[in-house]
Write a protein that holds these residues in place. Structure first.
Motif, PDB file in Angstrom:
ATOM      1  N   THR A 121       0.777  -1.023  -0.175  1.00  0.00           N
ATOM      2  CA  THR A 121       0.140   0.724   0.137  1.00  0.00           C
ATOM      3  C   THR A 121       0.934   1.583  -0.287  1.00  0.00           C
ATOM      4  O   THR A 121       0.280   2.849  -0.108  1.00  0.00           O
ATOM      5  CB  THR A 121      -1.046   0.373   1.160  1.00  0.00           C
ATOM      6  N   SER A 122       2.354   1.094  -0.074  1.00  0.00           N
ATOM      7  CA  SER A 122       2.919   2.212   0.268  1.00  0.00           C
ATOM      8  C   SER A 122       2.648   3.428  -1.376  1.00  0.00           C
ATOM      9  O   SER A 122       2.722   3.058  -2.128  1.00  0.00           O
ATOM     10  CB  SER A 122       4.661   2.045  -0.052  1.00  0.00           C
ATOM     11  N   PRO A 123       2.625   4.231  -0.725  1.00  0.00           N
ATOM     12  CA  PRO A 123       2.611   5.627  -1.824  1.00  0.00           C
ATOM     13  C   PRO A 123       3.743   5.620  -2.800  1.00  0.00           C
ATOM     14  O   PRO A 123       3.483   6.524  -4.392  1.00  0.00           O
ATOM     15  CB  PRO A 123       2.721   6.253  -1.334  1.00  0.00           C
ATOM     16  N   GLU A 173      -1.374   3.361 -10.091  1.00  0.00           N
ATOM     17  CA  GLU A 173      -2.071   4.786  -8.915  1.00  0.00           C
ATOM     18  C   GLU A 173      -3.097   5.160  -8.783  1.00  0.00           C
ATOM     19  O   GLU A 173      -4.053   4.858  -9.390  1.00  0.00           O
ATOM     20  CB  GLU A 173      -1.232   6.016  -8.981  1.00  0.00           C
ATOM     21  N   GLY A 174      -3.608   5.862  -8.017  1.00  0.00           N
ATOM     22  CA  GLY A 174      -5.148   6.175  -7.690  1.00  0.00           C
ATOM     23  C   GLY A 174      -5.413   5.096  -6.814  1.00  0.00           C
ATOM     24  O   GLY A 174      -5.522   4.353  -7.246  1.00  0.00           O
ATOM     25  N   ARG A 180      -4.069  -3.621  -2.616  1.00  0.00           N
ATOM     26  CA  ARG A 180      -3.120  -3.074  -1.652  1.00  0.00           C
ATOM     27  C   ARG A 180      -3.085  -4.316  -0.470  1.00  0.00           C
ATOM     28  O   ARG A 180      -4.850  -4.300   0.170  1.00  0.00           O
ATOM     29  CB  ARG A 180      -4.651  -1.619  -1.195  1.00  0.00           C
ATOM     30  N   GLN A 181      -2.440  -4.309   0.080  1.00  0.00           N
ATOM     31  CA  GLN A 181      -2.515  -5.629   0.787  1.00  0.00           C
ATOM     32  C   GLN A 181      -1.612  -5.546   1.974  1.00  0.00           C
ATOM     33  O   GLN A 181      -0.758  -4.683   2.077  1.00  0.00           O
ATOM     34  CB  GLN A 181      -2.236  -6.891   0.135  1.00  0.00           C
ATOM     35  N   VAL A 182      -2.448  -5.529   3.327  1.00  0.00           N
ATOM     36  CA  VAL A 182      -1.263  -5.182   4.112  1.00  0.00           C
ATOM     37  C   VAL A 182      -1.022  -6.541   5.565  1.00  0.00           C
ATOM     38  O   VAL A 182      -1.613  -7.064   5.671  1.00  0.00           O
ATOM     39  CB  VAL A 182      -1.547  -4.296   6.002  1.00  0.00           C
TER      40      VAL A 182
END
Length: 249
Positions: A121-123, A173-174, A180-182
């Motif tokens: 998930t890092s930008p 992006e966006g 988006r995995q954590v």
């Protein structure tokens, strides 16, 4: 595919007398696949002499889900199993929050969660690239150890499933970046907001998992370790996914 439920039925049948076992699948697509799986489970339950029924709840959007759709009885003990679902809604937090509020209304006696153990998930592009490199590198390595280069299933997994996912993590992006995995620490903080306490998985579960892995050639490469109260499954030292259990306060 329902394989985990056949193991559940075997364990329940060996441990206690079951009054009735009902499995309810909540899904937004692939209804015919759910029906096939449930029919197979019904046949298996019959061979085990387990009173069994199933229900399929199809919804167009997770925002349409509510506890009334489950048609629960007052005397039912409910367990919730979420395999790799919650992370798919990180990009739409309103759906994730709605689902968690409805699960809390059920107040299940146990909630089991399997999720990817990674930070995608890092930008920052570089961080996402490095995470994806090591994480999916472990998947490619596992397939190279057990599948031939020209194996059809391997080609499909690498080019379609893994390839498209990696492209989305690294290049999109966006709102276009839907993957988006954590990791488990992020989920712990999230579940705490809903009054959930982590339940320790037993040594017996850990030993059974290790015995199962050791039945396969990958036994020396696949690992199961304990992180606080949950299990982390990995490949050659790279964490792949977590398995955790939770109860509402």
């Amino acid at each position: 595919m329902g394989m985990q439920y056949t193991i559940l039925m075997q364990d329940l049948a060996s441990e206690c007398e079951i009054a009735h076992l009902k499995i309810t699948a909540v899904a937004t697509r692939l209804e015919s696949k759910r029906k096939d799986t449930c029919n197979q489970l019904a046949e298996f339950a019959e061979t085990m002499n387990i009173p069994f029924s199933f229900k399929i709840v199809m919804i167009e959007d997770m925002l349409d889900f509510n506890v009334n759709l489950l048609e629960l009885n007052d005397d039912e003990q409910v367990a919730v199993y979420s395999p790799f679902l919650l992370s798919s809604m990180i990009v739409t937090p309103n759906r994730l929050e709605h689902l968690m509020r409805e699960i809390r209304k059920i107040n299940p006696f146990i909630t089991l969660v399997s999720e990817v153990e990674a930070n995608h998930t890092s930008p920052e592009f570089v961080k996402r690239f490095i995470e994806a490199l090591f994480f999916y590198g472990a998947f490619f390595d596992s397939m190279s150890d057990h599948l031939a280069d020209d194996e059809f299933n391997r080609k499909v997994m690498e080019s379609i499933f893994y390839g498209q996912t990696i492209r989305n993590i690294v290049a999109a992006e966006g709102k276009e970046r839907t993957v988006r995995q954590v990791g488990i620490d992020v989920w712990r903080a999230f579940f705490a907001r809903f009054g959930m306490l982590e339940v320790e998985l037993s040594d017996a579960c850990l030993n059974e998992a290790k015995l199962l892995i050791n039945n396969y050639d990958c036994g020396n490469s696949c690992m199961v370790s304990v992180d606080n109260k949950c299990f982390i499954v990995g490949w050659k030292g790279i964490p792949i996914f977590s398995v955790s259990a939770w109860k509402f306060v």
